[in-house]
Scaffold this motif. Sequence first.
Motif, mmCIF file in Angstrom:
data_model
loop_
_atom_site.group_PDB
_atom_site.id
_atom_site.type_symbol
_atom_site.label_atom_id
_atom_site.label_comp_id
_atom_site.label_asym_id
_atom_site.label_seq_id
_atom_site.Cartn_x
_atom_site.Cartn_y
_atom_site.Cartn_z
ATOM 1 N N LEU A 32 0.829 -1.205 0.000
ATOM 2 C CA LEU A 32 0.000 0.000 0.000
ATOM 3 C C LEU A 32 0.864 1.255 0.000
ATOM 4 C CD1 LEU A 32 -2.775 1.341 0.166
ATOM 5 C CD2 LEU A 32 -2.661 1.105 2.666
ATOM 6 N N CYS A 33 1.874 1.286 0.847
ATOM 7 C CA CYS A 33 2.776 2.445 0.921
ATOM 8 C C CYS A 33 3.516 2.646 -0.395
ATOM 9 C CB CYS A 33 3.775 2.271 2.060
ATOM 10 S SG CYS A 33 3.050 2.396 3.703
ATOM 11 N N MET A 34 4.016 1.557 -0.979
ATOM 12 C CA MET A 34 4.766 1.669 -2.232
ATOM 13 C C MET A 34 3.865 2.129 -3.370
ATOM 14 S SD MET A 34 7.605 -1.406 -2.284
ATOM 15 C CE MET A 34 6.414 -2.740 -2.129
ATOM 16 N N TYR A 35 2.614 1.635 -3.400
ATOM 17 C CA TYR A 35 1.704 2.042 -4.471
ATOM 18 C C TYR A 35 1.353 3.525 -4.365
ATOM 19 C CZ TYR A 35 -2.390 2.265 -7.476
ATOM 20 O OH TYR A 35 -3.288 2.626 -8.466
ATOM 21 N N LEU A 36 1.048 3.979 -3.148
ATOM 22 C CA LEU A 36 0.712 5.391 -2.957
ATOM 23 C C LEU A 36 1.889 6.288 -3.317
ATOM 24 C CD1 LEU A 36 -1.319 5.237 0.395
ATOM 25 C CD2 LEU A 36 -2.203 5.563 -1.924
ATOM 26 N N LEU A 37 3.088 5.896 -2.892
ATOM 27 C CA LEU A 37 4.287 6.681 -3.218
ATOM 28 C C LEU A 37 4.546 6.690 -4.722
ATOM 29 C CD1 LEU A 37 6.747 5.649 -0.347
ATOM 30 C CD2 LEU A 37 5.722 7.910 -0.716
ATOM 31 N N THR A 38 4.291 5.561 -5.371
ATOM 32 C CA THR A 38 4.488 5.477 -6.822
ATOM 33 C C THR A 38 3.552 6.439 -7.553
ATOM 34 O OG1 THR A 38 5.172 3.158 -6.715
ATOM 35 C CG2 THR A 38 4.346 3.955 -8.832
ATOM 36 N N VAL A 39 2.279 6.408 -7.188
ATOM 37 C CA VAL A 39 1.296 7.273 -7.848
ATOM 38 C C VAL A 39 1.594 8.750 -7.568
ATOM 39 C CG1 VAL A 39 -1.143 7.929 -7.941
ATOM 40 C CG2 VAL A 39 -0.503 5.517 -7.832
ATOM 41 N N ILE A 40 1.846 9.087 -6.304
ATOM 42 C CA ILE A 40 2.100 10.482 -5.929
ATOM 43 C C ILE A 40 3.384 10.992 -6.580
ATOM 44 C CG2 ILE A 40 2.665 12.022 -4.001
ATOM 45 C CD1 ILE A 40 0.846 10.232 -2.258
ATOM 46 N N GLY A 41 4.449 10.190 -6.503
ATOM 47 C CA GLY A 41 5.731 10.611 -7.065
ATOM 48 C C GLY A 41 5.661 10.846 -8.559
ATOM 49 N N ASN A 42 5.064 9.924 -9.285
ATOM 50 C CA ASN A 42 4.976 10.077 -10.743
ATOM 51 C C ASN A 42 3.996 11.170 -11.148
ATOM 52 O OD1 ASN A 42 6.664 7.924 -12.221
ATOM 53 N ND2 ASN A 42 5.688 6.730 -10.606
ATOM 54 N N LEU A 43 2.914 11.340 -10.377
ATOM 55 C CA LEU A 43 1.999 12.453 -10.664
ATOM 56 C C LEU A 43 2.682 13.801 -10.487
ATOM 57 C CD1 LEU A 43 -1.475 11.418 -9.177
ATOM 58 C CD2 LEU A 43 -0.899 11.844 -11.576
ATOM 59 N N LEU A 44 3.524 13.900 -9.471
ATOM 60 C CA LEU A 44 4.269 15.150 -9.250
ATOM 61 C C LEU A 44 5.195 15.450 -10.427
ATOM 62 C CD1 LEU A 44 5.166 14.987 -5.438
ATOM 63 C CD2 LEU A 44 3.628 16.612 -6.571
ATOM 64 N N ILE A 45 5.836 14.411 -10.946
ATOM 65 C CA ILE A 45 6.699 14.600 -12.113
ATOM 66 C C ILE A 45 5.881 15.103 -13.303
ATOM 67 C CG2 ILE A 45 8.149 13.434 -13.819
ATOM 68 C CD1 ILE A 45 9.579 13.733 -11.222
ATOM 69 N N ILE A 46 4.726 14.492 -13.538
ATOM 70 C CA ILE A 46 3.865 14.895 -14.659
ATOM 71 C C ILE A 46 3.375 16.331 -14.480
ATOM 72 C CG2 ILE A 46 1.685 14.431 -15.841
ATOM 73 C CD1 ILE A 46 2.086 11.457 -15.092
ATOM 74 N N LEU A 47 2.943 16.668 -13.262
ATOM 75 C CA LEU A 47 2.465 18.027 -12.987
ATOM 76 C C LEU A 47 3.576 19.054 -13.142
ATOM 77 C CD1 LEU A 47 0.134 17.450 -9.891
ATOM 78 C CD2 LEU A 47 -0.556 18.234 -12.166
ATOM 79 N N ALA A 48 4.758 18.725 -12.627
ATOM 80 C CA ALA A 48 5.887 19.650 -12.716
ATOM 81 C C ALA A 48 6.242 19.938 -14.169
ATOM 82 C CB ALA A 48 7.099 19.079 -11.974
ATOM 83 N N ILE A 49 6.253 18.895 -14.995
ATOM 84 C CA ILE A 49 6.592 19.065 -16.411
ATOM 85 C C ILE A 49 5.477 19.815 -17.143
ATOM 86 C CG2 ILE A 49 6.976 17.812 -18.574
ATOM 87 C CD1 ILE A 49 8.367 15.638 -16.884
ATOM 88 N N SER A 50 4.233 19.536 -16.795
ATOM 89 C CA SER A 50 3.105 20.189 -17.474
ATOM 90 C C SER A 50 3.013 21.673 -17.141
ATOM 91 C CB SER A 50 1.796 19.495 -17.086
ATOM 92 O OG SER A 50 1.819 18.132 -17.430
#
Length: 314
Positions: A32-50
């Motif tokens: 659960l922790c790894m999945y949440l971190l994966t989604v949050i971390g990659n979403l932040l990358i997408i948002l930062a680039i966008s």
Amino acid sequence: MGRANQTGVTEFLLLGLSEQLGREQVSFGLFLCMYLLTVIGNLLIILAISCDSCLHTPMYFFLANLSCVDICLSSVTMPKTLVNHMVGSKSISYVECMTQAYFFITFGNMDGFLLSVMAYDRYTAICCPLRYTVIMRPQLCVLLVAVSWVITNLHALLHTVLMVQLTFCSSNVVHHFFCDPYAVLKLSCSDTFVNDVMVLTVGGLVFLIPFSCIIISYAYILSNVLKLPTARGLRKALSTCGSHVIVVSLFYGTVLGVYMHPSSSYSGRDMVATVVFTVLTPLINPFIYSLRNRDVKGALRKLIIIRRIVLSRS
């Protein structure tokens, strides 16, 4: 009833990692922790680039696509495992299993293609800097990603159609936390020779072509970098590729170890290696790219500042 007569089973049982880790609660909390971190971390990358116009370049376009694929790859396998634990079940229907296998193959291969496209982008930037903007024009970037999606979906469709043709008899226990194609093939009471041949030929090509592109790109990069007159130029060139090399090594190292052999030899040790690129690689990718990249770190700081300003005004 037609499906039941053809396969012999209407559902599979996913044993998960509990047998290896010993405690289901520990594995559930970890996943659960790894999945949440994966989604949050990659979403932040997408948002930062966008949100940052300075990052609207080919390299960050491919990185945003990689983050999107990483979210999808984790979402194919992890939610079902977590839901099954919460409801006290280990079952997954036949249709869900085949669907999961299809998207796992698609997103897993897409990771490899995007890594090869990113390697080509780095080759162009370092070896052809004066022609970089001409070569890596937006139309080419979109075309490379689109072609990758077509190839990976066709490859997944081929393996899924072949797997649907198999007969599954009495055994329906998958020794994995998701419907890994190799783990499912091992349960079939049909002859899986054609499936294994397709894995080693078509699957081998889909694996080796992007991997070869990465090796060739970095061979050219290394030969050009060694010609740089100053140590500063050498460090700068290598720093732009460092994150990518780490991700490539982790991803292809585990994929090569797990899937480049017949399905009959699939074992529990392969399952642990699968966890590395299905769970750990999507998790650490955003951290590797953000911690080693000034532009991404700057964009993330801007996001945090903007969020604070919005919250203070609301």
